[in-house]
Design an enzyme around this catalytic site. Structure first.
Site, PDB file in Angstrom:
ATOM      1  N   ASN A 138      15.931   7.479  47.854  1.00 33.64           N
ATOM      2  CA  ASN A 138      15.770   7.449  49.266  1.00 33.64           C
ATOM      3  C   ASN A 138      15.031   9.094  49.327  1.00 33.64           C
ATOM      4  OD1 ASN A 138      14.699   7.573  51.645  1.00 33.64           O
ATOM      5  ND2 ASN A 138      16.559   6.389  52.604  1.00 33.64           N
TER       6      ASN A 138
ATOM      7  N   CYS B 260      12.085   8.468  57.916  1.00 34.47           N
ATOM      8  CA  CYS B 260      11.366   7.843  56.842  1.00 34.47           C
ATOM      9  C   CYS B 260      10.145   6.998  57.358  1.00 34.47           C
ATOM     10  CB  CYS B 260      12.480   6.684  56.483  1.00 34.47           C
ATOM     11  SG  CYS B 260      13.933   7.346  55.875  1.00 34.47           S
TER      12      CYS B 260
ATOM     13  N   HIS C  15       9.332   1.307  52.156  1.00 31.41           N
ATOM     14  CA  HIS C  15      10.067   2.359  51.847  1.00 31.41           C
ATOM     15  C   HIS C  15      11.169   2.169  51.086  1.00 31.41           C
ATOM     16  CE1 HIS C  15      12.730   5.689  52.812  1.00 31.41           C
ATOM     17  NE2 HIS C  15      13.416   5.010  53.569  1.00 31.41           N
TER      18      HIS C  15
HETATM   19  N1  ACO Z   1      30.946   4.365  45.623  1.00 29.56           N
HETATM   20  C1  ACO Z   1      31.810   3.727  45.569  1.00 29.56           C
HETATM   21  N2  ACO Z   1      32.406   2.854  46.768  1.00 29.56           N
HETATM   22  C2  ACO Z   1      31.669   3.404  47.917  1.00 29.56           C
HETATM   23  C3  ACO Z   1      30.574   4.255  48.133  1.00 29.56           C
HETATM   24  C4  ACO Z   1      29.992   4.857  46.665  1.00 29.56           C
HETATM   25  N3  ACO Z   1      29.072   5.690  46.386  1.00 29.56           N
HETATM   26  N4  ACO Z   1      30.241   4.231  48.951  1.00 29.56           N
HETATM   27  C5  ACO Z   1      30.720   3.523  49.811  1.00 29.56           C
HETATM   28  N5  ACO Z   1      31.996   2.720  49.013  1.00 29.56           N
HETATM   29  C6  ACO Z   1      32.704   1.976  49.597  1.00 29.56           C
HETATM   30  C7  ACO Z   1      33.272   2.075  50.969  1.00 29.56           C
HETATM   31  O1  ACO Z   1      34.254   3.049  51.131  1.00 29.56           O
HETATM   32  C8  ACO Z   1      33.864   0.758  51.098  1.00 29.56           C
HETATM   33  O2  ACO Z   1      35.054   0.525  50.752  1.00 29.56           O
HETATM   34  P1  ACO Z   1      36.209  -0.395  51.526  1.00 29.56           P
HETATM   35  O3  ACO Z   1      35.742  -1.804  51.444  1.00 29.56           O
HETATM   36  O4  ACO Z   1      37.234   0.042  50.497  1.00 29.56           O
HETATM   37  O5  ACO Z   1      36.270   0.269  52.898  1.00 29.56           O
HETATM   38  C9  ACO Z   1      32.832  -0.079  50.146  1.00 29.56           C
HETATM   39  O6  ACO Z   1      32.354   0.713  49.514  1.00 29.56           O
HETATM   40  C10 ACO Z   1      31.937  -0.955  51.065  1.00 29.56           C
HETATM   41  O7  ACO Z   1      31.088  -0.088  51.797  1.00 29.56           O
HETATM   42  P2  ACO Z   1      29.895  -0.386  52.805  1.00 29.56           P
HETATM   43  O8  ACO Z   1      29.394   0.747  53.471  1.00 29.56           O
HETATM   44  O9  ACO Z   1      30.241  -1.593  53.593  1.00 29.56           O
HETATM   45  O10 ACO Z   1      28.953  -1.107  51.516  1.00 29.56           O
HETATM   46  P3  ACO Z   1      27.343  -1.559  51.592  1.00 29.56           P
HETATM   47  O11 ACO Z   1      27.362  -2.824  50.898  1.00 29.56           O
HETATM   48  O12 ACO Z   1      27.085  -1.524  53.085  1.00 29.56           O
HETATM   49  O13 ACO Z   1      26.411  -0.640  50.758  1.00 29.56           O
HETATM   50  C11 ACO Z   1      25.100   0.962  51.463  1.00 29.56           C
HETATM   51  C12 ACO Z   1      26.575   0.665  51.312  1.00 29.56           C
HETATM   52  C13 ACO Z   1      24.392   1.252  49.980  1.00 29.56           C
HETATM   53  C14 ACO Z   1      24.878   2.586  51.948  1.00 29.56           C
HETATM   54  C15 ACO Z   1      24.256   0.134  52.249  1.00 29.56           C
HETATM   55  O14 ACO Z   1      25.035  -0.097  53.529  1.00 29.56           O
HETATM   56  C16 ACO Z   1      22.657   0.492  52.420  1.00 29.56           C
HETATM   57  O15 ACO Z   1      22.242   0.682  51.539  1.00 29.56           O
HETATM   58  N6  ACO Z   1      22.629   0.832  53.834  1.00 29.56           N
HETATM   59  C17 ACO Z   1      21.333   1.346  54.403  1.00 29.56           C
HETATM   60  C18 ACO Z   1      21.301   2.675  53.887  1.00 29.56           C
HETATM   61  C19 ACO Z   1      20.007   3.268  54.096  1.00 29.56           C
HETATM   62  O16 ACO Z   1      18.993   2.551  53.867  1.00 29.56           O
HETATM   63  N7  ACO Z   1      19.949   4.345  54.779  1.00 29.56           N
HETATM   64  C20 ACO Z   1      18.744   5.208  54.655  1.00 29.56           C
HETATM   65  C21 ACO Z   1      17.931   4.878  56.084  1.00 29.56           C
HETATM   66  S1  ACO Z   1      16.291   5.635  55.886  1.00 29.56           S
HETATM   67  C22 ACO Z   1      16.501   7.251  56.684  1.00 29.56           C
HETATM   68  O17 ACO Z   1      16.086   7.429  57.835  1.00 29.56           O
HETATM   69  C23 ACO Z   1      17.000   8.470  55.921  1.00 29.56           C
END
Ligand code: ACO
Length: 329
Positions: free
Chosen positions: A286, A115, A256
């Site tokens: 993203n 990214c 980003h």
């Molecule tokens: N829909 C519903 N529930 C979901 C989903 C979904 N799409 N995805 C995960 N969950 C669930 C999980 O299974 C978990 O359930 P559990 O508590 O029963 O185990 C719960 O939601 C919480 O999961 P977390 O992963 O802890 O959720 P979080 O609040 O961290 O949000 C997210 C997840 C949105 C992915 C966040 O962590 C995030 O944005 N991280 C950064 C990701 C990012 O920016 N990545 C790109 C990097 S850039 C690049 O180089 C491509």
């Protein structure tokens, strides 16, 4: 304040017309529009069709840049493409783009900084132009993340989209306008928090790779989130300090576009109010290396960024990599 050696001239973008909405995803995996919007700010993302190759999308974006700059493809000396999703692994995506564009006088190569690829590209292009060896460098960020996204994995498939954006780096002509600072940084020890395990030389295509689904992006979301907030804050501090400006002086922050919560945390850290922060993650998700140049083009064409605007660009991505650029437009 530092005097710029290079300036950015022209912007361009291409975003596919096919939309994948949160409602569409509700029918594909166990998720909900509410969960996706609350956790990420994303409502929909664009998905490329088969003819919308990385080279095609990049070419359209570059043609828009060249039109604004009043240049032909033959005037281009260098093409730098930030991407994690080249059309093929060999040769570089930049070479395929060069051929599509007809930029026969250019050197062309890719930057593997996920990214942060577009901002890494600006930093390298600044050096090439400042050295005098290059006059006109096209810098592109382009991705087809839909091609490496596992649409059975709800933790990742709700995040990513496709698109391309570009700009041109040239020697500065006006004393004040241009790039005031660039900052690039990496931490390879965090690689496996966000990566694509299979498909490279370490784990070439095989039946097992298909069965494991290891050619898709894998991500430890929560850890990535924490690192992203930290590294975006570091990147803001470094670029602002090197440019000799403060957050309050910034007219437009383009972070980003990965997640609205990361964007808000970054703006707060830099002391930049949200009405100066450009957000399009709701519409495009993203798009990795493409996210900043797409947003930049939207801002310039809408007049949000105009001549003299002080702009802070900041990114983080797989690697981990992070980067920032301060530019007086
Ligand atoms: N829909 C519903 N529930 C979901 C989903 C979904 N799409 N995805 C995960 N969950 C669930 C999980 O299974 C978990 O359930 P559990 O508590 O029963 O185990 C719960 O939601 C919480 O999961 P977390 O992963 O802890 O959720 P979080 O609040 O961290 O949000 C997210 C997840 C949105 C992915 C966040 O962590 C995030 O944005 N991280 C950064 C990701 C990012 O920016 N990545 C790109 C990097 S850039 C690049 O180089 C491509």
């Amino acid at each position: 304040m530092k005097r710029p050696i290079v300036q950015l001239v022209g912007t361009g973008r291409y975003t596919p017309s096919k939309i994948l909405s949160n409602q569409d995803l509700e029918r594909m995996v166990e998720t909900s529009d509410e969960w996706i919007r609350e956790r990420t700010g994303i409502r929909e993302r664009r998905i490329s069709e088969s003819h919308e190759t990385l080279a095609y999308m990049s070419k359209v974006a570059c043609e828009q840049v060249l039109e604004v700059a009043g240049l032909t493809p033959q005037d281009v000396d260098a093409i730098l493409v930030g991407t994690a999703t080249p059309d093929r692994l060999l040769p570089a995506a930049a070479c395929d783009l060069q051929a599509e564009l007809g930029a026969k006088n250019a050197a062309a190569f890719d930057l593997g900084a996920a990214c942060s690829g577009f901002l890494y590209g600006l930093s390298i292009a600044e050096g090439l132009v400042a050295s005098g060896s290059v006059q006109n460098a096209l810098v592109v960020g382009a991705e087809r993340l839909s091609r490496i996204t596992d649409y059975t994995d709800r933790a990742t498939c709700v995040l990513f989209g496709d698109g391309a954006g570009a700009t041109l780096v040239q020697p500065a002509v006006d004393g004040d306008r241009g790039i005031l600072s660039t900052y690039i940084k990496s931490d390879g020890t965090l690689a496996e928090l966000l990566y694509r395990p299979g498909g490279g030389a370490l784990c070439p295509p095989s039946e097992q790779l298909l069965n494991d689904r290891s050619y898709f992006i894998k991500m430890a979301g929560r850890e990535v989130f924490r690192s992203a907030v930290r590294s975006m804050a570091d990147a803001c501090d470094q670029a602002l300090q090197q440019a000799g400006v403060s957050g309050e002086q910034v007219d437009v922050l383009i972070p980003h576009q990965a997640n609205i919560r990361i964007i808000e945390a970054t703006a707060k850290h830099a002391g930049i109010p949200m009405d100066k922060v450009y957000v399009n993650v709701d519409r495009f998700g993203n798009t990795s290396a493409a996210s900043i140049p797409i947003a930049l083009d939207e801002c310039v064409r809408a007049g949000t960024i105009r001549s003299g605007s002080l702009v802070l660009l900041v990114a983080f991505g797989a690697g981990f990599t992070w980067a920032s650029v301060v530019v007086r437009w």
